[in-house]
Scaffold this active site. Structure first.
Site, PDB file in Angstrom:
ATOM      1  N   LYS A  42       4.480  10.784  17.386  1.00 33.45           N
ATOM      2  CA  LYS A  42       3.106  10.864  17.756  1.00 33.45           C
ATOM      3  C   LYS A  42       2.788   9.836  19.152  1.00 33.45           C
ATOM      4  O   LYS A  42       3.752   9.229  19.575  1.00 33.45           O
ATOM      5  CB  LYS A  42       2.010   9.727  16.333  1.00 33.45           C
ATOM      6  CG  LYS A  42       1.958  10.864  15.263  1.00 33.45           C
ATOM      7  CD  LYS A  42       0.673  10.451  14.287  1.00 33.45           C
ATOM      8  CE  LYS A  42       0.484  10.802  12.874  1.00 33.45           C
ATOM      9  NZ  LYS A  42      -0.103  10.751  12.702  1.00 33.45           N
TER      10      LYS A  42
ATOM     11  N   LYS B 204       0.793  -1.337   0.119  1.00 28.25           N
ATOM     12  CA  LYS B 204      -0.059   0.226   0.311  1.00 28.25           C
ATOM     13  C   LYS B 204       1.338   1.086  -0.173  1.00 28.25           C
ATOM     14  O   LYS B 204       2.022   0.996   0.893  1.00 28.25           O
ATOM     15  CB  LYS B 204      -1.122  -0.117   1.727  1.00 28.25           C
ATOM     16  CG  LYS B 204      -2.042   1.337   0.960  1.00 28.25           C
ATOM     17  CD  LYS B 204      -2.610   0.921   2.509  1.00 28.25           C
ATOM     18  CE  LYS B 204      -2.481   1.814   3.814  1.00 28.25           C
ATOM     19  NZ  LYS B 204      -3.421   2.353   4.475  1.00 28.25           N
TER      20      LYS B 204
ATOM     21  N   ASP C 266       0.916   6.512  14.712  1.00 29.92           N
ATOM     22  CA  ASP C 266       1.272   4.721  13.426  1.00 29.92           C
ATOM     23  C   ASP C 266       2.522   6.189  12.876  1.00 29.92           C
ATOM     24  O   ASP C 266       3.093   5.469  11.888  1.00 29.92           O
ATOM     25  CB  ASP C 266       0.404   5.438  12.224  1.00 29.92           C
ATOM     26  CG  ASP C 266       0.025   6.508  12.102  1.00 29.92           C
ATOM     27  OD1 ASP C 266       0.146   7.241  12.574  1.00 29.92           O
ATOM     28  OD2 ASP C 266      -1.293   6.201  10.913  1.00 29.92           O
TER      29      ASP C 266
END
Ligand code: NAD
Length: 321
Positions: free
Chosen positions: A226, A67, A222
């Protein structure tokens, strides 16, 4: 090669299809039949975007591919979702490209499925109050999928930008579940299950907010840097993830690991809980945490399922490369 556009993914990839595909690939990962390859993910220095490539191979389901895409924070003002991506699948026997599948709805549904799987396997059976932290594009998907896992009677929600909570309240109304915007103290004091899904870079939920017995699905972190949870809260929890390497490097656990509060050995795979090879919740008072980092195999399993459903649903768009 088959091309599957966004509208067809939206039609075919139901919550049930997503749950089954993701749960099966989490189990395959824990049996070491499916592997994620190293992730490429970085700020591109344009449009504040984070771009990445995630790839992997599921030997059990024969899903091979990648992806590519990422997160463009300015897209909402342009009427686009902030996440943009596409999945490319290859024939595992020949390496020939077999399908390109639009990745936006796919990502939303596979991410919602991951937190739902964690709730199914880790939350207390008597959980009745759902807490939502975050109210962006992804929040509604997470909330709907969570609601299907327990007999939730009401939802309490908090967001840094409170004006965004109206849209989430609309989703709750569609689901017929009472919804209330609350402060974090009340959210933690009342929720049995908490889903966090924000783009935060600093802890939101602290140890003092969360009571014993709570299940937390931390889904927003992710990327390196973060953070949604105080590392002390992570250290107080029985911790599970989709993939330990990602959890410790780009997931919520990166901070607790870096601070030396937990080690990689303390983080269990949710797939091992699914297959029954690792215990999940061990007492009604455990705080359980699922660190959902988002792995390539979720996307590949989801895209492969969409291709399978599309083949049975009528004529397909094909191209010769
Ligand atoms: P979005 O841009 O639509 O919404 C962002 C949310 O974060 C909003 O609720 C916003 O109010 C909140 N927010 C923004 N800045 C914040 C800050 N500094 N502190 C606290 N809250 C803040 O994004 P989305 O599509 O809803 O995705 C939310 C997050 O989930 C993103 O960080 C995204 O990368 C992540 N995500 C993770 C996975 C996964 O598999 N783990 C999959 C998809 C999305």
């Amino acid at each position: 090669m088959i091309v599957i556009p966004e509208h067809l993914v939206e039609k075919l990839f139901t919550a049930e299809a997503a749950f089954e595909a993701v749960e099966a690939v989490f189990a395959a990962m824990s049996r070491r039949e499916a592997v994620n390859f190293p992730v490429v993910r970085d700020m591109i220095g344009h449009a504040d975007a984070v771009y990445g490539i995630k790839s992997g191979f599921d030997r059990a389901g024969l899903a091979l591919g990648l992806k590519a895409g990422g997160y463009w924070p300015g897209n909402a003002q342009k009427g686009l979702t902030n996440h943009q991506s596409a999945v490319l699948l290859f024939d595992a026997d020949t390496g020939r490209p077999t399908a390109i599948v639009s990745g936006n709805h796919l990502t939303a549904m596979r991410t919602a499925a991951a937190s739902a799987i964690s709730i199914r396997h880790l939350a207390r059976p008597d959980a009745r109050v759902l807490g939502m932290v975050g109210a962006g594009h992804q929040a509604g998907f997470q909330m709907r999928a969570a609601l299907a896992q327990r007999d939730f009677e009401r939802i309490v929600a908090w967001n840094l930008h409170p004006e965004m909570l109206d849209r989430l309240a609309g989703v709750a109304a569609e689901e017929g579940v009472p919804f209330e915007a609350v402060e974090l103290d009340r959210l933690g004091a009342e929720a049995d299950v908490i889903v966090t899904i924000t783009s935060s870079f600093a802890p939101i939920l602290k140890r003092c907010h969360v009571r014993p017995g709570t299940h937390i699905a931390a889904m927003g972190t992710d990327t390196k840097g973060k953070q949604e949870l105080d590392p002390a809260l992570v250290a107080a929890a029985r911790v599970f993830t989709d993939e330990v390497a990602q959890s410790a490097s780009i997931g919520e656990c990166q901070h607790a690991v870096a601070a030396g509060l937990i080690s990689r050995e303390d983080i269990g795979e949710i797939g091992a809980v699914v297959t029954g090879t690792r215990p999940g919740r061990q007492s009604a008072d455990d705080i359980t945490l699922f660190d959902g980092t988002g792995v390539a195999l979720q996307d590949l399993a989801g895209a492969a399922r969409v291709v399978e459903l599309a083949r049975g649903a009528g004529p397909l768009v094909t191209v010769d490369l």
